[in-house]
Design an enzyme around this catalytic site. Structure first.
Site, PDB file in Angstrom:
ATOM      1  N   LYS A   1       0.839  -1.202   0.000  1.00 43.13           N
ATOM      2  CA  LYS A   1       0.000   0.000   0.000  1.00 43.13           C
ATOM      3  C   LYS A   1       0.877   1.257   0.000  1.00 43.13           C
ATOM      4  O   LYS A   1       0.633   2.206  -0.760  1.00 43.13           O
ATOM      5  CB  LYS A   1      -0.936  -0.008   1.223  1.00 43.13           C
ATOM      6  CG  LYS A   1      -2.010  -1.093   1.131  1.00 43.13           C
ATOM      7  CD  LYS A   1      -2.747  -1.320   2.449  1.00 43.13           C
ATOM      8  CE  LYS A   1      -3.657  -2.547   2.338  1.00 43.13           C
ATOM      9  NZ  LYS A   1      -4.300  -2.930   3.616  1.00 43.13           N
TER      10      LYS A   1
ATOM     11  N   GLN B   1      -3.904  -1.688   9.916  1.00 39.36           N
ATOM     12  CA  GLN B   1      -3.874  -3.025   9.311  1.00 39.36           C
ATOM     13  C   GLN B   1      -4.383  -4.065  10.314  1.00 39.36           C
ATOM     14  O   GLN B   1      -3.897  -4.148  11.436  1.00 39.36           O
ATOM     15  CB  GLN B   1      -2.438  -3.352   8.860  1.00 39.36           C
ATOM     16  CG  GLN B   1      -2.315  -4.638   8.068  1.00 39.36           C
ATOM     17  CD  GLN B   1      -3.035  -4.585   6.719  1.00 39.36           C
ATOM     18  OE1 GLN B   1      -2.970  -3.599   5.999  1.00 39.36           O
ATOM     19  NE2 GLN B   1      -3.732  -5.660   6.375  1.00 39.36           N
TER      20      GLN B   1
ATOM     21  N   ASP C   1     -10.588   2.710   4.832  1.00 35.29           N
ATOM     22  CA  ASP C   1     -10.853   1.267   4.768  1.00 35.29           C
ATOM     23  C   ASP C   1     -12.347   0.979   4.806  1.00 35.29           C
ATOM     24  O   ASP C   1     -12.767  -0.153   4.568  1.00 35.29           O
ATOM     25  CB  ASP C   1     -10.172   0.548   5.943  1.00 35.29           C
ATOM     26  CG  ASP C   1      -8.899  -0.167   5.522  1.00 35.29           C
ATOM     27  OD1 ASP C   1      -8.744  -0.430   4.316  1.00 35.29           O
ATOM     28  OD2 ASP C   1      -8.070  -0.466   6.405  1.00 35.29           O
TER      29      ASP C   1
END
Ligand code: NAD
Length: 292
Positions: free
Chosen positions: A52, A96, A119
């Site tokens: 990412k 994450q 997200d």
């Protein structure tokens, strides 16, 4: 059978974002800034975050990687998120997952400013997505799959979609997006999970199957109708001494035997994975554009 090439599709999306970012910069506007938080030393998580961050730099985004040891306290993590919420330069925040067991993922997700929740895991964004509101941040993996269906102009209206897996980050949002009054969308959706009893019969009725289970090669050829569209979300690393890395990635679909029956299918790797990153970048761009 045609492959749904996520790698190529993601590249086209990223190329277009790169142009958009350059245009923002040329007109004196700020460029998107993604802050990524990584806790501990989970190999897969490290790989995902690294790709990412790398993608950010390739398309002209700024990124900040914040790493914590496995034993970081929940309070310390929440304080960092609060600081990132307040930081005017940061447009998007991702933490994450999975987090170590002593940290509440729910508390962490809910502490992120929904306007920076790229997200799309915050309940506000899940609610907006469910209502079909355009300003929702949609969870990157299901959003990436929607972009892939859109790119290949796959007809979804009126089709029966079977989603296998009901996780908050993949299966459940996928089932909602496919059922929404949108294009892609307008499917009749069946959401299957570990307690579903007649999975094979249900799958055999599917025009579209989305497999998000996490069990390698779970979907077999005898579960798939001729001409179905099959989207394989699964990524499991299995040991493979013949590979330089010592492992290979396997999806949730028995690709070799299922592919010949399908009209379209995603490969693993090179299918949903790259689309997830492209969708995250689209969300980060949108967060920046909304705020500046
Ligand atoms: P998860 O473990 O949270 O959820 C798995 C789901 O599968 C559960 O809802 C469970 O009910 C269902 N399930 C388990 N056994 C089943 C069975 N026998 N029959 C029917 N359903 C069953 O997993 P997740 O986070 O949704 O991830 C699923 C897979 O997708 C994993 O392999 C993960 O690595 C992968 N993934 C890939 C991407 C990507 O970018 N490609 C992103 C996220 C997750």
């Amino acid at each position: 059978m045609q492959l749904l090439n996520g790698k190529e599709t993601a590249k086209a999306i990223l190329d277009s974002l790169e142009i958009d970012v350059a245009q923002r910069a040329a007109s004196g506007k700020k460029v998107p800034h993604l802050a990524a938080i990584l806790v501990g030393n989970n190999g897969a998580s490290e790989t995902y975050v690294a790709s990412k961050v790398k993608t950010c730099s390739e398309i002209g985004f700024i990124s900040t990687l914040i790493q914590f040891e496995e034993d970081v306290t929940e309070i310390k993590l929440l304080e960092k998120i609060e600081a990132l919420n307040e930081d005017m330069d940061v447009d998007g925040i991702l933490v994450q997952l999975p987090l170590p067991a002593h940290i509440s993922e729910k508390k962490v997700i809910e502490s992120i400013d929904p306007a920076k929740d790229v997200d799309g895991f915050h309940p506000i964004n899940i609610g907006k997505m469910t209502l079909g509101e355009k300003d929702a941040f949609i969870s990157a993996t299901p959003y990436g799959i929607m972009l892939l269906l859109e790119h290949y102009k796959i007809e979804t209206k009126g089709k029966h979609a079977v989603v296998i897996g009901r996780s908050h980050i993949v299966g459940r949002p996928m089932s909602i997006l496919l059922s929404n009054n949108s294009n892609p969308g307008n499917c009749t959706v069946t959401l299957c999970h570990s307690k579903t009893t007649n999975l094979k019969e249900i799958c055999l009725q599917a025009d579209i199957i989305v497999a998000a289970i996490g069990i390698p090669e779970f979907v077999k050829a005898d579960m798939v109708k001729e001409g179905a569209v099959v989207i394989d979300v699964g990524i499991t690393r299995i040991k493979d001494a013949s590979k330089k890395s010592g492992h290979r990635l396997v999806g949730d679909v028995d690709f070799t035997n299922v592919a010949p029956k399908t009209s379209y299918i995603t490969p693993v790797p090179g299918g949903v994975g790259p689309m997830t990153i492209a969708a995250l970048m689209k969300n980060t761009f949108k967060a920046c554009d909304n705020r500046n």
